[in-house]
Design an enzyme around this catalytic site. Structure first.
Site, PDB file in Angstrom:
ATOM      1  N   LYS A   1     -39.615 -47.894  25.567  1.00 14.64           N
ATOM      2  CA  LYS A   1     -39.980 -47.345  26.881  1.00 14.64           C
ATOM      3  C   LYS A   1     -41.407 -46.779  26.799  1.00 14.64           C
ATOM      4  O   LYS A   1     -42.314 -47.535  26.483  1.00 14.64           O
ATOM      5  CB  LYS A   1     -38.909 -46.369  27.338  1.00 14.64           C
ATOM      6  CG  LYS A   1     -37.578 -47.122  27.520  1.00 14.64           C
ATOM      7  CD  LYS A   1     -36.411 -46.273  27.932  1.00 14.64           C
ATOM      8  CE  LYS A   1     -35.145 -47.130  27.993  1.00 14.64           C
ATOM      9  NZ  LYS A   1     -33.937 -46.324  28.214  1.00 14.64           N
TER      10      LYS A   1
ATOM     11  N   ARG B   1     -37.779 -53.639  21.603  1.00 16.00           N
ATOM     12  CA  ARG B   1     -36.437 -53.142  21.961  1.00 16.00           C
ATOM     13  C   ARG B   1     -35.769 -52.629  20.710  1.00 16.00           C
ATOM     14  O   ARG B   1     -35.684 -53.343  19.713  1.00 16.00           O
ATOM     15  CB  ARG B   1     -35.581 -54.283  22.483  1.00 16.00           C
ATOM     16  CG  ARG B   1     -35.819 -54.635  23.873  1.00 16.00           C
ATOM     17  CD  ARG B   1     -34.568 -55.193  24.521  1.00 16.00           C
ATOM     18  NE  ARG B   1     -34.157 -54.287  25.563  1.00 16.00           N
ATOM     19  CZ  ARG B   1     -34.895 -54.034  26.634  1.00 16.00           C
ATOM     20  NH1 ARG B   1     -36.078 -54.571  26.794  1.00 16.00           N
ATOM     21  NH2 ARG B   1     -34.458 -53.211  27.555  1.00 16.00           N
TER      22      ARG B   1
END
Ligand SMILES: *Cc1c(COP(=O)(O)O)cnc(C)c1O
Length: 436
Positions: free
Chosen positions: A229, A235
């Site tokens: 993020k 990821r």
């Protein structure tokens, strides 16, 4: 990139979809606050030969041979994460945020134990106690929520609730709360009721690592974050913790492990098998990037951009939850415009204008989770693209026009033309095209 040419030959169907996705992100403004654009170096690490290796266990303690380079890679990832967040111990192996959180629940709680976490409507995450998630099925959630009027966290109310419930753990962290979290105040409550403090900073870790938002690492027993993020990595996730188990006598009297040992044991073999070494290599690359001075400038700009967008939206008569933002995200309250439950339609209209955001619940949601009354917006990805405050204002004007005319395709087309023009000034992944 040369690496891509093989896909073009061996699997033209997937190659074509990759090319289309590249076009989609280039031609739109990405305002989903949990998304970002990683560097090419991070992408290349994920596409590396480390994907082939099996390495169950931890550096220098593996179940297979051939680990000399994997070990050094994981040690670098650990060292860099420690430096970035100033934590005592870190596990870099979690596949993603949800399994990382699961490992923490299994480390700190017994099945059936009660804990407190932020109510989902008010900005908590699925793994913070949703009834359809392990966190709500296996453990007893007592959600705390925001003040009915201000929509801010009321620390005195939360303290009263904790004193009444005596939870074994208090979970702090957000996915849709647009204001700063007072981690110190949460820690004081945890100390008072002898609860573990588990902080999930998935959304804000890029801001915490750079001091743009206060970090909970010095207070909380355990801190998790996704790496994809605001942190702008691949990821995945990491778990940071104190070495010592502060309530070992009270809650783990039989255990021979300290907190670091408990966490590691619950990640592997508790929940996961072999680590994704290619992703862990990419985490190491991203941590190195985040340690550079440029990343601090980036994190500051995320917040400046969010403020500029929020101010422009409000000046166009749009109501925001808590009337603004302190971090990277904001939530539009559509109910103030008599658009209660229209989040889905507005999201679709924004997508038509190449503005990508997501529908979201608002505190004390009058609609439903599928037809909520909020739109969540965030600036991490557009800031990576080098857009600045003036660009945010232009995007905000487009959003306001779409909301006021969400059934008028001509007006939406006009906004889309402006967005395409804006995007053409901010190249994304230049040279990555396969077909050119
Ligand atoms: C995104 C997020 C997660 C989950 O991460 P996944 O990688 O999607 O499993 C957990 N907690 C918070 C607060 C998040 O924002």
């Amino acid at each position: 990139m040369d690496m891509m040419r093989d896909i073009l030959e061996s699997d033209p169907e997937i190659a074509a979809l990759m090319e289309k996705e590249l076009g989609r992100i280039r031609d739109g403004v990405e305002l989903i606050p949990s998304e970002n654009f990683v560097s090419k170096a991070v992408l290349q690490a994920m596409g590396s030969v480390f994907t082939n290796k099996y390495s169950e266990g931890y550096p220098r303690k593996r179940y297979y041979g051939g680990q000399e380079f994997v070990d050094s890679m994981e040690e670098l990832a650990i060292e860099r994460a420690k430096k970035l967040f100033g934590c005592e111990h870190v596990n870099v192996q979690p596949y993603s945020g949800s399994p990382a959180n699961m490992a923490v629940f299994f480390s700190l709680l017994e099945v059936g134990d009660s804990y407190m976490g932020l109510d989902l409507n008010a900005g908590g995450h699925l793994t913070h106690g949703s009834p359809v998630n392990f966190s709500g099925k296996l453990f007893r959630i007592n959600p705390y929520t925001v003040d009915r009027k201000t929509h801010l966290l009321d620390m005195e109310e939360i303290r009263k609730q904790a004193l009444a419930i005596k939870p074994r753990m208090i979970l702090t962290g957000l996915t849709a709360y647009p204001r700063k979290i007072d981690f110190k105040a949460f820690q004081e409550i945890c100390d008072e009721v002898e609860a573990y403090h588990f902080s999930d900073i998935s959304h804000i870790s890029g801001l915490c690592a750079t001091g743009v938002h206060e970090s909970p690492v010095k207070y909380a027993d355990v801190v998790t974050t996704t790496t994809h993020k605001t942190l702008r990595g691949p990821r995945g996730a990491i778990i940071m913790c104190k070495k010592a188990d502060r309530y070992q006598k009270k809650y783990h009297p039989e255990s021979k492990k300290d907190l670091a040992g408990l966490i590691d044991f619950n990640v592997f073999p508790g929940i996961q098998g072999g680590p994704h070494d290619h992703v862990n290599a990419a985490k190491a690359v991203a941590f190195q990037e985040a340690l550079k001075p440029d990343f601090k400038i980036y994190a500051k700009q995320i917040v400046k951009n969010a403020k500029a967008m929020a101010d422009e939206l409000m000046s166009r008569g749009i109501k925001l939850v808590t009337d603004g933002t302190d971090n990277h995200l904001m939530v539009i309250d559509l109910s103030a415009k008599n658009l209660t439950g229209k989040g889905k339609e507005i999201q679709a209209a924004l997508d038509q204008a190449n503005i990508h955001a997501n529908k979201n619940t608002i505190p004390f949601e009058p609609g439903s989770p599928f037809n909520p009354s909020g739109i969540r917006l965030g600036t991490p990805a557009v800031t990576t693209r080098n857009m600045k405050e003036n660009d945010m204002k232009e995007i905000a004007r487009g959003i306001a026009t779409v909301i006021d005319n969400y059934n008028d395709s001509k007006k939406i087309e006009k906004v889309k033309a402006d967005i395409l023009e804006l995007c053409s000034n901010f190249p994304l992944y230049p040279g990555m095209d396969m077909l050119k």
